[in-house]
Design a protein around this motif. Structure first.
Motif, PDB file in Angstrom:
ATOM      1  N   ARG A  61      23.318  46.171  24.844  1.00  9.73           N
ATOM      2  CA  ARG A  61      22.170  47.054  25.034  1.00  9.73           C
ATOM      3  C   ARG A  61      22.082  48.098  23.920  1.00  9.73           C
ATOM      4  O   ARG A  61      21.005  48.372  23.398  1.00  9.73           O
ATOM      5  N   GLU A  62      23.230  48.629  23.563  1.00  8.07           N
ATOM      6  CA  GLU A  62      23.239  49.633  22.498  1.00  8.07           C
ATOM      7  C   GLU A  62      22.816  49.030  21.169  1.00  8.07           C
ATOM      8  O   GLU A  62      22.110  49.664  20.395  1.00  8.07           O
ATOM      9  N   ALA A  91      18.633  39.882  25.598  1.00  9.75           N
ATOM     10  CA  ALA A  91      17.722  41.029  25.476  1.00  9.75           C
ATOM     11  C   ALA A  91      16.823  41.113  26.706  1.00  9.75           C
ATOM     12  O   ALA A  91      16.603  42.201  27.265  1.00  9.75           O
ATOM     13  N   HIS A 129      18.368  42.608  29.714  1.00 12.84           N
ATOM     14  CA  HIS A 129      18.552  44.063  29.688  1.00 12.84           C
ATOM     15  C   HIS A 129      17.235  44.813  29.842  1.00 12.84           C
ATOM     16  O   HIS A 129      17.199  45.911  30.387  1.00 12.84           O
ATOM     17  N   PHE A 130      16.167  44.199  29.353  1.00 14.46           N
ATOM     18  CA  PHE A 130      14.856  44.852  29.412  1.00 14.46           C
ATOM     19  C   PHE A 130      13.858  43.855  29.988  1.00 14.46           C
ATOM     20  O   PHE A 130      13.883  42.672  29.635  1.00 14.46           O
ATOM     21  N   LEU A 184      11.316  48.089  26.498  1.00 17.00           N
ATOM     22  CA  LEU A 184      12.193  48.370  25.366  1.00 17.00           C
ATOM     23  C   LEU A 184      11.613  49.461  24.478  1.00 17.00           C
ATOM     24  O   LEU A 184      12.325  50.369  24.028  1.00 17.00           O
ATOM     25  N   GLU A 198      12.082  52.790  26.086  1.00 17.93           N
ATOM     26  CA  GLU A 198      13.468  53.231  25.966  1.00 17.93           C
ATOM     27  C   GLU A 198      13.790  53.682  24.552  1.00 17.93           C
ATOM     28  O   GLU A 198      14.499  54.671  24.337  1.00 17.93           O
TER      29      GLU A 198
END
Lengths: 203, 203
Positions: B18-19, B53, B56-57, B63, B66
């Motif tokens: 995620r980072e 990806a 996570h989103f 995204l 965020e």
DNA sequence: CGTTAAGCACACAGATCGGTGTACATAATA
DNA sequence: TATTATGTACACCGATCTGTGTGCTTAACG
């Protein structure tokens, strides 16, 4: 060899194709943005076949540049030529924009295209410089101590109001006008004739 | 049930996915813009599979939102907490931006997404309001006559400098700082203690 | 009439977009 | 070891994008 405006008499069936395309651009690019407006949609709105559009413009890039060139906003055309206002009033009138304007299309184009070398981006740059120059001229006319600086400052205020209006979805031009008043009052000596209208400055 | 940050001990193989995605977003969205950066390219840059990806989103929109939230620019974080500066100096320090910043991403997002209801657009609005509020607080601390007005004015100057820098491809923040100096000098009575540092104002 | 300019309708190419489905790999835990 | 969480690799979907190729129509001119 397009011979669009020439010829002894008028011929050419629907000679408004180019104009219709540019007219539709004005509306759609401003309403939806440049990137979100496809050529299909644009041609449909202009009632022009896509083939015809690509015979008038080499591509979307050229069309976008032409769209920006055709756009003469209230600021440059209307304000500076008003001899019924004093130079100081003209400087402030640049902040009286009609509420119909959603966003300065030059900023929009520069952000959306994201390429400083794009023809439209270059024109946007030229235009913004021209506005600052016009403001500087008027500032000089109004007797400002440093006209170039005041012109650049007022231009920044206009752009700030446009950007902030867009982001906040609320009119920021009154705030900009308030700042402009302060700057103009500070830059123009009170002794200078403020009520001269439309007179030329000798030098 | 993602259980990303919990658990008694540390497990999870590559917990930096995620980072890495958000980090790549910071770079690519700013370098190329949001619309011109595809998820394929972004995932490749983040060295993350596209499948991951999208686990996570929920989508690119989330995204982007965020990405904006993660972006804490120099302005908000660094400037206002500097107790080594007087309130007046803090107000001016907001215009000392590092030249690395290509453009305020909030303006960019608002223009590119073009939908005021988009989560990222809403956050951009909130953020801009927060900056104006922080400026107003500092202006109050500095003893300004009308702190809210001064805060809004300084915020507009910052946005104007950002927008104009983008369009002209030249740093406009010095001009904005010059205007800010005029405004601050005009709004803050000279008698007010200018050299108080970091003290609280009673009311 | 014939020629020619101007345009339309429409399919299509090639790329890219956001987003998914599937099968497999790895690492920490139980 | 078995399970489960996490992630990869990669093909694939439908939509949309800019831009063309082709054949047909219409109208002005000679």
């Amino acid at each position: 060899m397009t011979e669009l405006e020439k010829g002894p008499t008028g011929r050419r069936r629907g000679r408004g194709a180019r104009e219709r395309i540019l007219s539709a651009s004005q509306q759609l690019f401003r309403e939806q943005g440049i990137n979100r407006t496809g050529m299909d949609q644009l041609c449909a709105a202009a009632q022009v076949s896509k083939r015809t559009a690509y015979e008038h413009f080499t591509g979307k890039d050229e069309l976008v540049a032409e769209y920006l060139r055709r756009f003469d906003p209230s600021v440059l055309s209307g304000v500076f030529d008003r001899t019924d206002l004093t130079p100081r009033e003209r400087l402030l009138a640049a902040f009286d924009i009609p509420p119909t304007t959603p966003l300065c299309p030059y900023i929009g184009a520069a952000v959306e295209l994201h390429d400083p070398q794009h023809p439209a981006s270059q024109y946007a740059r030229d235009y913004k410089k021209a506005v600052a120059a016009r403001l500087a001229d008027t500032a000089r006319e109004a007797g400002a101590a440093d006209p170039e600086q005041l012109g650049e400052q007022l231009a920044l205020l206009i752009d700030g109001a446009a950007a902030r209006t867009r982001v906040l979805n609320a009119d920021a031009f009154p705030t900009a006008a308030a700042i402009a008043t302060v700057l103009i009052d500070a830059a123009i000596p009170a002794t200078t004739g403020d009520d001269r209208r439309g007179e030329e400055v000798s030098s």
